[in-house]
Design a protein around this motif. Structure first.
Motif, PDB file in Angstrom:
ATOM      1  N   SER A   4       0.837  -1.193   0.000  1.00 18.65           N
ATOM      2  CA  SER A   4       0.000   0.000   0.000  1.00 18.65           C
ATOM      3  C   SER A   4       0.868   1.238   0.000  1.00 18.65           C
ATOM      4  O   SER A   4       2.016   1.223   0.453  1.00 18.65           O
ATOM      5  CB  SER A   4      -0.927   0.018   1.223  1.00 18.65           C
ATOM      6  N   ARG A  57      -4.790   5.258   2.272  1.00 18.74           N
ATOM      7  CA  ARG A  57      -3.793   4.514   1.516  1.00 18.74           C
ATOM      8  C   ARG A  57      -4.424   3.880   0.279  1.00 18.74           C
ATOM      9  O   ARG A  57      -5.643   3.638   0.234  1.00 18.74           O
ATOM     10  CB  ARG A  57      -3.157   3.427   2.387  1.00 18.74           C
ATOM     11  N   ALA A  82      -4.054   0.693  -2.721  1.00 16.42           N
ATOM     12  CA  ALA A  82      -3.439  -0.584  -3.085  1.00 16.42           C
ATOM     13  C   ALA A  82      -2.435  -0.337  -4.208  1.00 16.42           C
ATOM     14  O   ALA A  82      -2.744   0.341  -5.193  1.00 16.42           O
ATOM     15  CB  ALA A  82      -4.509  -1.569  -3.534  1.00 16.42           C
ATOM     16  N   LYS A 115      -7.158   6.386  -2.637  1.00 16.98           N
ATOM     17  CA  LYS A 115      -6.825   6.254  -1.215  1.00 16.98           C
ATOM     18  C   LYS A 115      -8.086   5.950  -0.416  1.00 16.98           C
ATOM     19  O   LYS A 115      -8.558   6.747   0.395  1.00 16.98           O
ATOM     20  CB  LYS A 115      -6.107   7.502  -0.734  1.00 16.98           C
ATOM     21  N   ASN A 163      -8.514   3.180   1.702  1.00 21.25           N
ATOM     22  CA  ASN A 163      -8.093   2.049   2.528  1.00 21.25           C
ATOM     23  C   ASN A 163      -7.844   0.826   1.651  1.00 21.25           C
ATOM     24  O   ASN A 163      -8.372  -0.252   1.890  1.00 21.25           O
ATOM     25  CB  ASN A 163      -9.121   1.743   3.615  1.00 21.25           C
ATOM     26  N   CYS A 222      -5.223  -1.976  -0.140  1.00 26.32           N
ATOM     27  CA  CYS A 222      -3.974  -2.658   0.192  1.00 26.32           C
ATOM     28  C   CYS A 222      -3.900  -3.973  -0.581  1.00 26.32           C
ATOM     29  O   CYS A 222      -4.920  -4.623  -0.816  1.00 26.32           O
ATOM     30  CB  CYS A 222      -3.913  -2.938   1.695  1.00 26.32           C
ATOM     31  N   GLU A 229     -10.224  -3.154  -0.834  1.00 26.91           N
ATOM     32  CA  GLU A 229     -10.485  -1.724  -0.931  1.00 26.91           C
ATOM     33  C   GLU A 229     -11.789  -1.419  -0.207  1.00 26.91           C
ATOM     34  O   GLU A 229     -12.737  -2.203  -0.271  1.00 26.91           O
ATOM     35  CB  GLU A 229     -10.584  -1.284  -2.392  1.00 26.91           C
TER      36      GLU A 229
END
Length: 294
Positions: free
Chosen positions: A215, A222, A224, A238, A240, A242, A259
Motif C-alpha cells: 500500500s 492509503r 493498493a 486512497k 483504505n 492494500c 479496498e
C-alpha cells in the motif's frame, strides 16, 4: 469469521462443532492436492488470543504455555508430509517466536524479547520462517537467524522466497518520517525511492523482474499498489486499499487485496492486469491476509 476463497468462491472455516468459527482470523494458507490448511488465531476479550489452525476443515487449538497468556499463528505448511506452523507465544513485552512441527514446539527467539514470525515455506528439507528476532528483522533457516537489519531498528521483513540458489526478501524501513519499501537478494538491500510512506506485504520474482505488493499512504488514507523494478502502479484511490500479493503469470499480472467501499466496508478483490473483480459483496468488512498460488 476465518474464511478462504478459491477463484472467488468463499469457504467459511468452522469450529469443532461444525459451525462458522466466530472471532477467528486466518493469517496463512497452504494447499496440498485437494486439502486446504490454514492458521490464525481466536481472539478473546482483553486482547488475549489462542492460536488455531485448520487441517482439511478440522480446527485445532494451540494453547498458551503456562508462562504466557496468548498464542498467535502466522502461517502453515507441510514438511515431509507433516504439519508445520509458525507463530508466537507470549504477552506484551515478552513474546517468543517459535514453530510447531507435528505437534511439538520449537522456540526461535530468547526469553524477554518481543519477537514474532510471519511467512514460512519449505525447500526440500530446509525450513524458512520470516520474522523479527527482538529488534532484528530477518528470517530463520532451520532455526538459525539471518539478520537483515537496514536503516536502524525500525525495519521489517514481511515476505521471503527462494528462486534457484537465491534468497529474496521484502519489507520496509523507517526513513525519518515515512516507511520506505526495500527488497533484499542474498542479504544485499535495495531500497526504493518513494514520495510517501509505503508498506510491503507480498513479493514475486519473475526472472530479473522484482514485484512488491502493498500500500501507498498512511493509516486508512492509503491506496493498493505494487512496484515492478521500483516503478509504482496504483490499483485504487486512497480508499483504505492494500495488496497482499502480486504475481506475474505468463503475460498477465494478478494482484489480491482489498479496498473500502462507500458503506465503509472493505471488499476483497482480485486484479488482473489492473482490472478488478470483487470476491466479497461488501455487506461486511473482509480482508485478505495470506495467499497460495498453484
Amino acid at each position: 469469521m476465518a474464511a478462504y476463497w478459491c477463484n472467488g468462491e468463499q469457504t467459511l472455516l468452522t469450529n469443532a462443532e461444525g459451525n462458522p468459527a466466530a472471532s477467528t482470523i486466518a493469517n496463512g494458507i497452504y494447499v496440498d492436492g485437494d486439502d486446504v490448511y490454514a492458521a490464525g488465531y481466536f481472539y478473546l476479550p482483553g486482547g488475549i488470543t489462542h492460536g488455531v489452525y485448520w487441517e482439511c476443515g478440522r480446527m485445532s487449538t494451540i494453547q498458551p504455555s503456562d508462562s504466557y497468556g496468548s498464542t498467535f499463528l502466522s502461517d502453515i505448511c507441510l514438511k515431509n508430509g507433516l504439519t508445520c506452523i509458525a507463530g508466537r507465544d507470549g504477552t506484551i513485552g515478552n513474546t517468543i517466536a517459535q514453530y510447531w512441527f507435528d505437534g511439538d514446539s520449537y522456540p526461535l527467539s530468547d526469553e524477554g524479547t518481543v519477537s514474532q514470525t510471519d511467512q514460512m515455506f519449505t525447500d526440500g528439507n530446509d525450513l524458512y520462517i520470516v520474522g523479527r528476532n527482538d529488534t532484528m528483522p530477518g528470517y530463520w533457516k532451520n532455526g538459525s537467524f539471518v539478520d537483515l537489519s537496514y536503516g536502524g531498528d525500525a525495519s521489517y521483513v514481511t515476505a521471503l522466497l527462494k528462486q534457484g540458489d537465491d534468497i529474496y526478501a521484502a519489507g520496509q524501513y523507517t526513513d525519518v518520517d515515512k516507511y520506505v519499501p526495500l527488497w533484499w537478494k542474498n542479504g544485499e538491500a535495495h531500497p526504493l525511492t518513494v514520495n510517501e510512506s509505503a508498506n510491503i506485504y507480498g513479493m514475486w520474482v519473475n526472472g530479473e523482474d522484482i514485484y512488491l505488493a502493498g500500500s501507498s499512504g498512511v493509516l486508512f488514507d492509503r491506496a493498493a499498489a505494487y512496484w515492478k523494478n521500483g516503478e509504482q502502479t496504483l490499483l485504487t484511490g486512497k480508499n483504505n486499499g492494500c495488496l497482499t500479493c502480486v504475481a506475474a503469470v505468463g503475460e498477465h499480472i494478478y494482484a489480491v487485496g482489498f479496498e473500502q467501499n462507500a458503506a465503509g466496508n472493505t471488499v476483497i478483490k482480485l486484479w488482473k492486469d489492473g482490472q478488478p473483480s470483487d470476491w466479497t459483496d461488501g455487506a461486511t468488512p473482509a480482508y485478505a491476509e495470506g495467499y497460495f498460488i498453484r
